[in-house]
Design a protein around this motif. Structure first.
Motif, PDB file in Angstrom:
ATOM      1  N   MET A  76      -0.303  -0.320 -14.075  1.00  0.00           N
ATOM      2  CA  MET A  76       0.395  -1.586 -14.364  1.00  0.00           C
ATOM      3  C   MET A  76       1.729  -1.632 -13.611  1.00  0.00           C
ATOM      4  SD  MET A  76       1.136  -4.302 -16.267  1.00  0.00           S
ATOM      5  CE  MET A  76       2.583  -5.089 -16.947  1.00  0.00           C
ATOM      6  N   PHE A  77       2.420  -0.502 -13.597  1.00  0.00           N
ATOM      7  CA  PHE A  77       3.707  -0.459 -12.885  1.00  0.00           C
ATOM      8  C   PHE A  77       3.474  -0.592 -11.374  1.00  0.00           C
ATOM      9  CE2 PHE A  77       7.724   1.305 -11.362  1.00  0.00           C
ATOM     10  CZ  PHE A  77       8.623   0.605 -12.144  1.00  0.00           C
ATOM     11  N   CYS A  78       2.391   0.035 -10.901  1.00  0.00           N
ATOM     12  CA  CYS A  78       2.044  -0.088  -9.472  1.00  0.00           C
ATOM     13  C   CYS A  78       1.756  -1.548  -9.116  1.00  0.00           C
ATOM     14  CB  CYS A  78       0.831   0.785  -9.148  1.00  0.00           C
ATOM     15  SG  CYS A  78       1.206   2.546  -9.167  1.00  0.00           S
ATOM     16  N   ASP A  79       1.086  -2.259 -10.022  1.00  0.00           N
ATOM     17  CA  ASP A  79       0.829  -3.688  -9.788  1.00  0.00           C
ATOM     18  C   ASP A  79       2.143  -4.456  -9.678  1.00  0.00           C
ATOM     19  OD1 ASP A  79      -1.900  -3.484  -9.687  1.00  0.00           O
ATOM     20  OD2 ASP A  79      -2.248  -4.145 -11.749  1.00  0.00           O
ATOM     21  N   MET A  80       3.098  -4.079 -10.507  1.00  0.00           N
ATOM     22  CA  MET A  80       4.392  -4.773 -10.442  1.00  0.00           C
ATOM     23  C   MET A  80       5.076  -4.507  -9.101  1.00  0.00           C
ATOM     24  SD  MET A  80       5.550  -4.215 -14.375  1.00  0.00           S
ATOM     25  CE  MET A  80       7.238  -4.677 -14.166  1.00  0.00           C
ATOM     26  N   ILE A  81       4.920  -3.304  -8.594  1.00  0.00           N
ATOM     27  CA  ILE A  81       5.461  -2.993  -7.259  1.00  0.00           C
ATOM     28  C   ILE A  81       4.745  -3.852  -6.213  1.00  0.00           C
ATOM     29  CG2 ILE A  81       5.584  -1.211  -5.460  1.00  0.00           C
ATOM     30  CD1 ILE A  81       6.010   0.841  -7.698  1.00  0.00           C
ATOM     31  N   GLY A  82       3.430  -3.955  -6.361  1.00  0.00           N
ATOM     32  CA  GLY A  82       2.627  -4.766  -5.431  1.00  0.00           C
ATOM     33  C   GLY A  82       3.077  -6.219  -5.436  1.00  0.00           C
ATOM     34  N   ILE A  83       3.324  -6.735  -6.625  1.00  0.00           N
ATOM     35  CA  ILE A  83       3.778  -8.132  -6.742  1.00  0.00           C
ATOM     36  C   ILE A  83       5.125  -8.292  -6.025  1.00  0.00           C
ATOM     37  CG2 ILE A  83       4.575  -9.897  -8.377  1.00  0.00           C
ATOM     38  CD1 ILE A  83       2.411  -8.804 -10.348  1.00  0.00           C
ATOM     39  N   GLY A  84       5.981  -7.283  -6.184  1.00  0.00           N
ATOM     40  CA  GLY A  84       7.264  -7.322  -5.476  1.00  0.00           C
ATOM     41  C   GLY A  84       7.067  -7.392  -3.975  1.00  0.00           C
ATOM     42  N   ALA A  85       6.108  -6.621  -3.471  1.00  0.00           N
ATOM     43  CA  ALA A  85       5.835  -6.624  -2.022  1.00  0.00           C
ATOM     44  C   ALA A  85       5.331  -8.001  -1.569  1.00  0.00           C
ATOM     45  CB  ALA A  85       4.815  -5.544  -1.687  1.00  0.00           C
ATOM     46  N   ARG A  94       0.832  -1.216   0.000  1.00  0.00           N
ATOM     47  CA  ARG A  94       0.000   0.000   0.000  1.00  0.00           C
ATOM     48  C   ARG A  94       0.867   1.268   0.000  1.00  0.00           C
ATOM     49  NH1 ARG A  94      -3.466  -3.137   2.952  1.00  0.00           N
ATOM     50  NH2 ARG A  94      -2.520  -2.582   4.939  1.00  0.00           N
ATOM     51  N   GLU A  95       1.893   1.230   0.868  1.00  0.00           N
ATOM     52  CA  GLU A  95       2.753   2.402   1.005  1.00  0.00           C
ATOM     53  C   GLU A  95       3.501   2.702  -0.307  1.00  0.00           C
ATOM     54  OE1 GLU A  95       4.883   2.124   4.796  1.00  0.00           O
ATOM     55  OE2 GLU A  95       6.511   3.220   3.792  1.00  0.00           O
ATOM     56  N   TYR A  96       4.119   1.673  -0.860  1.00  0.00           N
ATOM     57  CA  TYR A  96       4.928   1.869  -2.072  1.00  0.00           C
ATOM     58  C   TYR A  96       4.056   2.201  -3.272  1.00  0.00           C
ATOM     59  CZ  TYR A  96       9.366   0.547   0.054  1.00  0.00           C
ATOM     60  OH  TYR A  96      10.502   0.526   0.824  1.00  0.00           O
ATOM     61  N   ILE A  97       2.911   1.539  -3.378  1.00  0.00           N
ATOM     62  CA  ILE A  97       2.024   1.820  -4.512  1.00  0.00           C
ATOM     63  C   ILE A  97       1.513   3.261  -4.411  1.00  0.00           C
ATOM     64  CG2 ILE A  97      -0.273   1.297  -5.490  1.00  0.00           C
ATOM     65  CD1 ILE A  97       0.357  -1.691  -4.951  1.00  0.00           C
ATOM     66  N   GLY A  98       1.170   3.671  -3.188  1.00  0.00           N
ATOM     67  CA  GLY A  98       0.667   5.035  -2.979  1.00  0.00           C
ATOM     68  C   GLY A  98       1.694   6.080  -3.435  1.00  0.00           C
ATOM     69  N   LYS A  99       2.945   5.840  -3.052  1.00  0.00           N
ATOM     70  CA  LYS A  99       3.990   6.807  -3.419  1.00  0.00           C
ATOM     71  C   LYS A  99       4.247   6.783  -4.930  1.00  0.00           C
ATOM     72  CE  LYS A  99       6.300   6.745   1.016  1.00  0.00           C
ATOM     73  NZ  LYS A  99       7.413   6.202   1.793  1.00  0.00           N
ATOM     74  N   ALA A 100       4.303   5.569  -5.497  1.00  0.00           N
ATOM     75  CA  ALA A 100       4.575   5.455  -6.944  1.00  0.00           C
ATOM     76  C   ALA A 100       3.458   6.118  -7.751  1.00  0.00           C
ATOM     77  CB  ALA A 100       4.717   3.985  -7.336  1.00  0.00           C
ATOM     78  N   ARG A 101       2.225   5.920  -7.290  1.00  0.00           N
ATOM     79  CA  ARG A 101       1.076   6.517  -7.987  1.00  0.00           C
ATOM     80  C   ARG A 101       1.173   8.040  -7.935  1.00  0.00           C
ATOM     81  NH1 ARG A 101      -3.517   3.633  -5.728  1.00  0.00           N
ATOM     82  NH2 ARG A 101      -3.332   2.036  -7.327  1.00  0.00           N
ATOM     83  N   ALA A 102       1.535   8.550  -6.741  1.00  0.00           N
ATOM     84  CA  ALA A 102       1.678  10.007  -6.586  1.00  0.00           C
ATOM     85  C   ALA A 102       2.792  10.539  -7.480  1.00  0.00           C
ATOM     86  CB  ALA A 102       1.954  10.344  -5.124  1.00  0.00           C
TER      87      ALA A 102
END
Ligand code: UTP
Length: 224
Positions: free
Chosen positions: A61-70, A47-55
């Motif tokens: 799609m890139f946020c999903d890849m970050i989520g998968i990494g988490a 949640r934290e990383y996706i929130g920052k990346a989105r901002a």
């Protein structure tokens, strides 16, 4: 029997090493008699990383890849806690997970493809390995008729059907404010395969066993 767990990322990440060991021990114990697969969610880091990346303007799609990494980082922590009881590998595919299955071992995996959550991964893995049951070990203690935090008349459902779950997830039937325990894709997969599913409070270690074998106070999802 074959059990697939969908384990919310927040359930693991908040624990210290000793407590992670206890959690892993409960899974190990189950693996002595059953084939256990665990799909771990992304929790707070996702949640934290996706929130920052989105901002920062990253694509969904890139946020999903970050989520998968988490999800994979959280999976790795569970593998570490399981020690010898888990293959030291986080599979990237359903076939990979199935190939790692051995008696007494707990196979742990995270996300696999953008555009979904680990609930869908659990449901698809359960289809693939022909699981007897899915156990969604999450941050709520079952499915409610409405949001219990805002609606005092909300009631926990001890049982519901696959169709009711799919309708709830699609947001067509329940009142506003109600929360679906799984995402719509997962609910659709669970509906088409009619896999018995339990929704239990994952922070209670005993719910790992009870979710699979019975005796929990969450919600059981069965064919209507
Ligand atoms: P989660 O499965 O943890 O999502 O995956 P969630 O339902 O938001 O989190 P919980 O249940 O509260 O812990 C985290 C994110 O990783 C990506 C998605 O962006 C998801 O929101 N993800 C995960 C994928 O894109 N594909 C996957 O297969 C799994």
């Amino acid at each position: 029997m074959i059990f697939v767990y969908s384990l919310g990322g927040s359930i693991l990440a908040g624990r210290d090493a000793e407590s992670l060991k206890e959690y892993a021990a409960a899974l190990k114990e189950l693996a002595a008699e059953h084939q256990i697969f665990v799909v771990v969610g992304g929790g707070k880091i996702a949640r934290e990383y996706i929130g920052k990346a989105r901002a920062l303007g990253a694509s969904e799609m890139f946020c999903d890849m970050i989520g998968i990494g988490a999800t994979k980082i959280n999976s790795a922590l569970l593998v570490a806690a399981l020690g010898d009881a888990a293959p030291q590998e986080i599979p990237d595919s359903y076939a990979g997970a199935a190939h790692l299955a051995r008696p007494g071992k707990v196979v742990v995996m995270g996300g696999v493809a953008p555009g979904q959550t680990t609930d869908a991964v659990s449901a698809l893995l359960a289809e693939y390995v022909r699981a007897d049951k899915i156990i969604v070990a999450t941050s709520v203690d079952g499915v409610y008729t409405a949001d219990p935090e805002t609606d005092p008349s909300a009631k926990k459902l001890a049982r519901m059907t696959h169709q009711e779950l799919a309708r709830m997830a699609a947001g067509t039937e329940m009142k506003a404010g109600s929360r679906s325990p799984v995402d719509p894709l997962a609910a659709k997969i669970i509906e088409r395969s009619r896999i018995p599913t339990a929704i239990v409070l994952g922070s209670k270690i005993e719910n790992l066993r009870k979710g699979a074998l019975g005796g929990h106070t969450g919600t059981e999802i069965r064919s209507g």
